[in-house]
Write a protein that holds these residues in place. Structure first.
Motif, PDB file in Angstrom:
ATOM      1  N   UNK A   1     -14.389  -2.785  14.572  1.00  0.00           N
ATOM      2  CA  UNK A   1     -14.390  -2.757  13.114  1.00  0.00           C
ATOM      3  C   UNK A   1     -14.067  -4.147  12.585  1.00  0.00           C
ATOM      4  N   UNK A   2     -14.963  -4.714  11.815  1.00  0.00           N
ATOM      5  CA  UNK A   2     -14.736  -6.027  11.239  1.00  0.00           C
ATOM      6  C   UNK A   2     -15.551  -6.138   9.962  1.00  0.00           C
ATOM      7  N   UNK A   3     -15.041  -5.562   8.896  1.00  0.00           N
ATOM      8  CA  UNK A   3     -15.738  -5.583   7.625  1.00  0.00           C
ATOM      9  C   UNK A   3     -14.724  -5.502   6.498  1.00  0.00           C
ATOM     10  N   UNK A   4     -15.171  -5.748   5.279  1.00  0.00           N
ATOM     11  CA  UNK A   4     -14.268  -5.679   4.127  1.00  0.00           C
ATOM     12  C   UNK A   4     -13.708  -4.265   3.979  1.00  0.00           C
ATOM     13  N   UNK A  44      -2.810   5.582   7.197  1.00  0.00           N
ATOM     14  CA  UNK A  44      -3.288   5.712   8.575  1.00  0.00           C
ATOM     15  C   UNK A  44      -4.702   6.229   8.704  1.00  0.00           C
ATOM     16  N   UNK A  45      -5.460   6.212   7.599  1.00  0.00           N
ATOM     17  CA  UNK A  45      -6.826   6.731   7.644  1.00  0.00           C
ATOM     18  C   UNK A  45      -7.821   5.735   7.050  1.00  0.00           C
ATOM     19  N   UNK A  46      -8.980   5.648   7.708  1.00  0.00           N
ATOM     20  CA  UNK A  46     -10.125   4.924   7.171  1.00  0.00           C
ATOM     21  C   UNK A  46     -11.144   5.953   6.702  1.00  0.00           C
ATOM     22  N   UNK A  47     -11.929   5.564   5.708  1.00  0.00           N
ATOM     23  CA  UNK A  47     -12.985   6.438   5.214  1.00  0.00           C
ATOM     24  C   UNK A  47     -14.283   5.646   5.104  1.00  0.00           C
ATOM     25  N   UNK A  48     -15.297   6.110   5.808  1.00  0.00           N
ATOM     26  CA  UNK A  48     -16.622   5.546   5.615  1.00  0.00           C
ATOM     27  C   UNK A  48     -17.212   6.246   4.395  1.00  0.00           C
ATOM     28  N   UNK A  49     -17.667   5.468   3.416  1.00  0.00           N
ATOM     29  CA  UNK A  49     -18.118   6.051   2.159  1.00  0.00           C
ATOM     30  C   UNK A  49     -19.393   5.378   1.668  1.00  0.00           C
ATOM     31  N   UNK A  50     -20.122   6.112   0.823  1.00  0.00           N
ATOM     32  CA  UNK A  50     -21.335   5.597   0.188  1.00  0.00           C
ATOM     33  C   UNK A  50     -21.093   5.504  -1.310  1.00  0.00           C
ATOM     34  N   UNK A  51     -21.522   4.402  -1.901  1.00  0.00           N
ATOM     35  CA  UNK A  51     -21.355   4.227  -3.340  1.00  0.00           C
ATOM     36  C   UNK A  51     -22.389   5.079  -4.080  1.00  0.00           C
ATOM     37  N   UNK A  52     -21.924   5.883  -5.022  1.00  0.00           N
ATOM     38  CA  UNK A  52     -22.859   6.687  -5.812  1.00  0.00           C
ATOM     39  C   UNK A  52     -22.884   6.237  -7.273  1.00  0.00           C
ATOM     40  N   UNK A  53     -21.902   5.397  -7.668  1.00  0.00           N
ATOM     41  CA  UNK A  53     -21.927   4.804  -9.003  1.00  0.00           C
ATOM     42  C   UNK A  53     -21.255   3.439  -8.933  1.00  0.00           C
ATOM     43  N   UNK A  67     -11.759   8.598   9.518  1.00  0.00           N
ATOM     44  CA  UNK A  67     -11.384   8.080  10.833  1.00  0.00           C
ATOM     45  C   UNK A  67      -9.878   7.861  10.850  1.00  0.00           C
ATOM     46  N   UNK A  68      -9.178   8.574  11.717  1.00  0.00           N
ATOM     47  CA  UNK A  68      -7.740   8.380  11.848  1.00  0.00           C
ATOM     48  C   UNK A  68      -7.473   7.128  12.671  1.00  0.00           C
ATOM     49  N   UNK A  69      -6.616   6.273  12.138  1.00  0.00           N
ATOM     50  CA  UNK A  69      -6.293   5.020  12.822  1.00  0.00           C
ATOM     51  C   UNK A  69      -5.549   5.306  14.119  1.00  0.00           C
ATOM     52  N   UNK A  70      -5.940   4.601  15.167  1.00  0.00           N
ATOM     53  CA  UNK A  70      -5.202   4.658  16.425  1.00  0.00           C
ATOM     54  C   UNK A  70      -4.088   3.627  16.320  1.00  0.00           C
ATOM     55  N   UNK A  71      -2.855   4.092  16.299  1.00  0.00           N
ATOM     56  CA  UNK A  71      -1.728   3.189  16.072  1.00  0.00           C
ATOM     57  C   UNK A  71      -1.673   2.103  17.131  1.00  0.00           C
ATOM     58  N   UNK A 131      -2.559  -5.945   4.985  1.00  0.00           N
ATOM     59  CA  UNK A 131      -3.047  -4.751   5.698  1.00  0.00           C
ATOM     60  C   UNK A 131      -4.559  -4.799   5.835  1.00  0.00           C
ATOM     61  N   UNK A 132      -5.241  -5.092   4.741  1.00  0.00           N
ATOM     62  CA  UNK A 132      -6.704  -5.116   4.769  1.00  0.00           C
ATOM     63  C   UNK A 132      -7.213  -6.269   5.631  1.00  0.00           C
ATOM     64  N   UNK A 133      -6.585  -7.436   5.500  1.00  0.00           N
ATOM     65  CA  UNK A 133      -7.036  -8.605   6.255  1.00  0.00           C
ATOM     66  C   UNK A 133      -6.904  -8.381   7.754  1.00  0.00           C
ATOM     67  N   UNK A 134      -5.855  -7.679   8.166  1.00  0.00           N
ATOM     68  CA  UNK A 134      -5.617  -7.440   9.593  1.00  0.00           C
ATOM     69  C   UNK A 134      -6.269  -6.150  10.086  1.00  0.00           C
ATOM     70  N   UNK A 135      -7.139  -5.571   9.241  1.00  0.00           N
ATOM     71  CA  UNK A 135      -7.936  -4.409   9.628  1.00  0.00           C
ATOM     72  C   UNK A 135      -7.073  -3.207  10.002  1.00  0.00           C
ATOM     73  N   UNK A 136      -5.992  -3.013   9.237  1.00  0.00           N
ATOM     74  CA  UNK A 136      -5.113  -1.867   9.467  1.00  0.00           C
ATOM     75  C   UNK A 136      -5.313  -0.817   8.385  1.00  0.00           C
ATOM     76  N   UNK A 137      -4.845   0.398   8.672  1.00  0.00           N
ATOM     77  CA  UNK A 137      -4.955   1.489   7.706  1.00  0.00           C
ATOM     78  C   UNK A 137      -3.588   2.039   7.324  1.00  0.00           C
ATOM     79  N   UNK A 138      -2.534   1.380   7.763  1.00  0.00           N
ATOM     80  CA  UNK A 138      -1.182   1.848   7.464  1.00  0.00           C
ATOM     81  C   UNK A 138      -0.446   0.792   6.653  1.00  0.00           C
ATOM     82  N   UNK A 139      -0.081   1.145   5.424  1.00  0.00           N
ATOM     83  CA  UNK A 139       0.637   0.226   4.543  1.00  0.00           C
ATOM     84  C   UNK A 139       2.137   0.399   4.752  1.00  0.00           C
TER      85      UNK A 139
END
Length: 234
Positions: A1-4, A44-53, A67-71, A131-139
């Motif tokens: 995983x390496x995206x915004x 601790x969760x990522x969500x793949x989503x599609x923009x509808x608006x 997608x549940x983050x693997x700690x 958190x976002x820069x280091x590709x984590x899902x846990x704040x």
């Protein structure tokens, strides 16, 4: 995983990006309807989503996959610290510790504290960005400032350490921490903890530790403690 990664803490209740995130998504990155993005709720969760608006004030999405983050660390790490007079130093520590991996920050009001209060919103933004820069899902949790004496009496299910600069028998943190243990580390102000605070911590189940032979700034000591726990868990 390496995206915004976009942060939306209430995405499961309200499936749209908060204003600042929507603005960045639509205006800066020029995302449009049908584009796929990655969101985290910081729990601790990522969500793949599609923009509808695709609107810069309310970018509405459809969640396609959770997608549940693997700690990355099988332990709970809590650092309680006395904020420095120069808040930039604490912001630096908070950013770097979040990148490395930490569960909770607690600002302490100590006898020798030069800073008696701390405004949390700016630090919270830094934590989100790190958190976002280091590709984590846990704040990490960021607490309100609390008096030292009140804090050390609170329960903690794990090993409790106080790092101070006073003379006496102190083991190196690396020598007494065991892999996988939950850890709480106290870091004092520029003038160090008072002797009374050290005694009070010891009476409440904390162990005195050293982080090495160098005398460290508050924010450096806090980051060394964080990094040491991670290295010992490799």
């Amino acid at each position: 995983m390496d995206k915004t990664i976009f942060f939306a803490p209430d995405i499961l209740i309200n499936p749209q990006l908060p204003h600042e995130e929507a603005l960045h998504c639509v205006k800066v990155l020029r995302k449009k309807e049908g584009d796929e993005i990655l969101i985290t709720d910081g729990k601790g969760r990522f969500f793949e989503a599609s923009i509808i608006q695709a609107h810069p004030k309310h970018c509405v999405v459809n969640i396609d996959k959770t997608i549940n983050e693997i700690s990355a660390w099988p332990f709970n790490l809590h650092i309680a610290f006395a904020p420095t007079k120069n808040l930039d130093r604490i912001e630096w520590f908070a950013e770097k510790a979040t990148e490395i991996g930490i569960n909770r920050f607690t600002p302490l009001l100590c006898r020798h504290s030069e800073r008696k209060e701390i405004k949390l919103p700016r630090i919270e933004k830094i934590l989100v960005s790190a958190m976002k820069q280091s590709q984590k899902a846990s704040l990490p949790v960021l607490d309100e400032m609390i008096p030292f004496s009140k804090f050390v009496k609170q329960p903690f299910d794990g090993k409790k350490y106080i790092a101070h600069c006073q003379d006496g028998n102190k083991n190196l943190l690396k020598d007494i921490y065991a892999k996988g243990q939950d850890a709480l580390i106290l870091i004092g102000p520029e003038g160090d903890f008072s002797p009374q605070e050290v005694e009070e911590a010891l009476l409440n189940g904390f162990e005195a530790v050293s982080l090495g032979t160098s005398r460290l700034r508050t924010e450096t000591a806090a980051l060394v403690g964080c990094h040491t726990i991670h290295v010992l868990n490799q």
